[in-house]
Design a protein around this motif. Structure first.
Motif, short mmCIF file in Angstrom:
data_model
loop_
_atom_site.label_atom_id
_atom_site.label_comp_id
_atom_site.label_asym_id
_atom_site.label_seq_id
_atom_site.Cartn_x
_atom_site.Cartn_y
_atom_site.Cartn_z
N THR A 22 -14.98 -56.67 -24.15
CA THR A 22 -14.85 -56.01 -22.85
C THR A 22 -14.57 -54.53 -22.97
O THR A 22 -14.58 -53.82 -21.97
N GLN A 23 -14.29 -54.06 -24.17
CA GLN A 23 -13.93 -52.65 -24.38
C GLN A 23 -15.16 -51.81 -24.66
O GLN A 23 -16.17 -52.30 -25.16
N GLN A 24 -15.06 -50.53 -24.33
CA GLN A 24 -16.14 -49.58 -24.61
C GLN A 24 -15.58 -48.41 -25.42
O GLN A 24 -14.69 -47.75 -24.94
N PRO A 25 -16.03 -48.18 -26.64
CA PRO A 25 -16.94 -49.03 -27.40
C PRO A 25 -16.29 -50.38 -27.71
O PRO A 25 -15.08 -50.54 -27.51
N VAL A 26 -17.07 -51.31 -28.24
CA VAL A 26 -16.56 -52.63 -28.58
C VAL A 26 -15.35 -52.47 -29.49
O VAL A 26 -15.36 -51.69 -30.44
N GLY A 27 -14.29 -53.21 -29.17
CA GLY A 27 -13.02 -53.09 -29.89
C GLY A 27 -12.91 -53.96 -31.13
O GLY A 27 -13.84 -54.70 -31.49
N SER A 28 -11.76 -53.91 -31.74
CA SER A 28 -11.48 -54.61 -32.99
C SER A 28 -11.08 -56.06 -32.74
O SER A 28 -10.37 -56.36 -31.78
N PRO A 29 -11.47 -56.96 -33.66
CA PRO A 29 -11.05 -58.35 -33.56
C PRO A 29 -9.72 -58.63 -34.27
O PRO A 29 -9.34 -59.79 -34.46
N CYS A 30 -8.99 -57.60 -34.63
CA CYS A 30 -7.74 -57.75 -35.38
C CYS A 30 -6.78 -58.70 -34.67
O CYS A 30 -6.60 -58.63 -33.45
N THR A 31 -6.15 -59.58 -35.46
CA THR A 31 -5.21 -60.56 -34.91
C THR A 31 -3.77 -60.27 -35.33
O THR A 31 -2.91 -61.13 -35.17
N ASP A 32 -3.52 -59.12 -35.91
CA ASP A 32 -2.19 -58.70 -36.38
C ASP A 32 -1.69 -59.50 -37.59
O ASP A 32 -0.49 -59.58 -37.82
N ALA A 38 -6.68 -63.96 -51.46
CA ALA A 38 -7.05 -63.59 -52.83
C ALA A 38 -8.33 -64.28 -53.29
O ALA A 38 -9.13 -63.71 -54.03
N GLU A 39 -8.56 -65.50 -52.84
CA GLU A 39 -9.73 -66.26 -53.28
C GLU A 39 -11.01 -65.81 -52.59
O GLU A 39 -12.01 -65.53 -53.24
N SER A 40 -10.97 -65.72 -51.27
CA SER A 40 -12.20 -65.39 -50.52
C SER A 40 -12.39 -63.90 -50.32
O SER A 40 -13.49 -63.44 -50.07
N GLY A 41 -11.30 -63.14 -50.34
CA GLY A 41 -11.37 -61.71 -50.06
C GLY A 41 -11.43 -61.40 -48.57
O GLY A 41 -11.61 -60.24 -48.19
N LEU A 42 -11.26 -62.42 -47.73
CA LEU A 42 -11.32 -62.23 -46.28
C LEU A 42 -9.91 -62.15 -45.70
O LEU A 42 -8.99 -62.79 -46.21
N CYS A 43 -9.79 -61.40 -44.62
CA CYS A 43 -8.52 -61.33 -43.91
C CYS A 43 -8.17 -62.72 -43.38
O CYS A 43 -9.04 -63.42 -42.83
N LEU A 44 -6.94 -63.12 -43.51
CA LEU A 44 -6.51 -64.44 -43.06
C LEU A 44 -6.43 -64.53 -41.54
O LEU A 44 -6.34 -65.62 -40.99
N GLY A 45 -6.50 -63.40 -40.86
CA GLY A 45 -6.44 -63.41 -39.40
C GLY A 45 -7.79 -63.27 -38.73
O GLY A 45 -8.18 -64.09 -37.91
N CYS A 46 -8.53 -62.23 -39.12
CA CYS A 46 -9.80 -61.95 -38.43
C CYS A 46 -11.03 -62.35 -39.24
O CYS A 46 -12.14 -62.28 -38.74
N PHE A 47 -10.83 -62.74 -40.50
CA PHE A 47 -11.91 -63.21 -41.37
C PHE A 47 -12.93 -62.12 -41.73
O PHE A 47 -14.05 -62.43 -42.14
N ARG A 48 -12.53 -60.85 -41.59
CA ARG A 48 -13.40 -59.77 -42.07
C ARG A 48 -13.11 -59.51 -43.55
O ARG A 48 -11.99 -59.69 -44.02
N SER A 49 -14.12 -59.03 -44.26
CA SER A 49 -13.94 -58.59 -45.65
C SER A 49 -13.31 -57.20 -45.63
O SER A 49 -13.29 -56.52 -44.60
N ARG A 50 -12.84 -56.78 -46.78
CA ARG A 50 -12.27 -55.43 -46.90
C ARG A 50 -13.30 -54.39 -46.47
O ARG A 50 -12.99 -53.45 -45.74
N GLU A 51 -14.54 -54.56 -46.89
CA GLU A 51 -15.60 -53.61 -46.55
C GLU A 51 -15.87 -53.60 -45.04
O GLU A 51 -16.05 -52.55 -44.44
N GLU A 52 -15.88 -54.77 -44.43
CA GLU A 52 -16.10 -54.85 -42.97
C GLU A 52 -14.96 -54.19 -42.21
O GLU A 52 -15.19 -53.53 -41.20
N ILE A 53 -13.75 -54.35 -42.70
CA ILE A 53 -12.60 -53.69 -42.06
C ILE A 53 -12.74 -52.18 -42.18
O ILE A 53 -12.53 -51.44 -41.21
#
Length: 80
Positions: A22-32, A38-53
């Motif tokens: 709903t935000q302009q521009p599209v906002g962040s999916p961060c879940t705090d 360590a295994e997947s490399g994905l954020c445990l909250g938003c499931f983005r990779s370090r590069e995507e973040i």
């Protein structure tokens, strides 16, 4: 000393994505949560990779919206 005011309850990914759409521009999916698995490399909250973040702010809205679908799919796959 940590107080109950200092502790945040993580947000639900689906809720943060709906809010971000709903935000302009599209906002962040961060879940705090902001902790990489360590295994997947994905954020445990938003499931983005370090590069995507790192690159999220420079992505166009279409790419962000496409990423949201991938994040929800990653969360669903982990829940199985």
């Amino acid at each position: 000393m940590t107080t109950t005011q200092d502790i945040r309850t993580p947000l639900d990914l689906a809720d943060t994505i709906e809010r971000a759409k709903t935000q302009q521009p599209v906002g962040s999916p961060c879940t705090d949560v902001c902790k990489l698995d360590a295994e997947s490399g994905l954020c445990l909250g938003c499931f983005r990779s370090r590069e995507e973040i790192k690159t999220f702010r420079s992505m166009d809205d279409a790419a962000k919206l496409a990423l949201f679908d991938a994040l929800l799919a990653r969360r669903a796959a982990k829940a199985k």
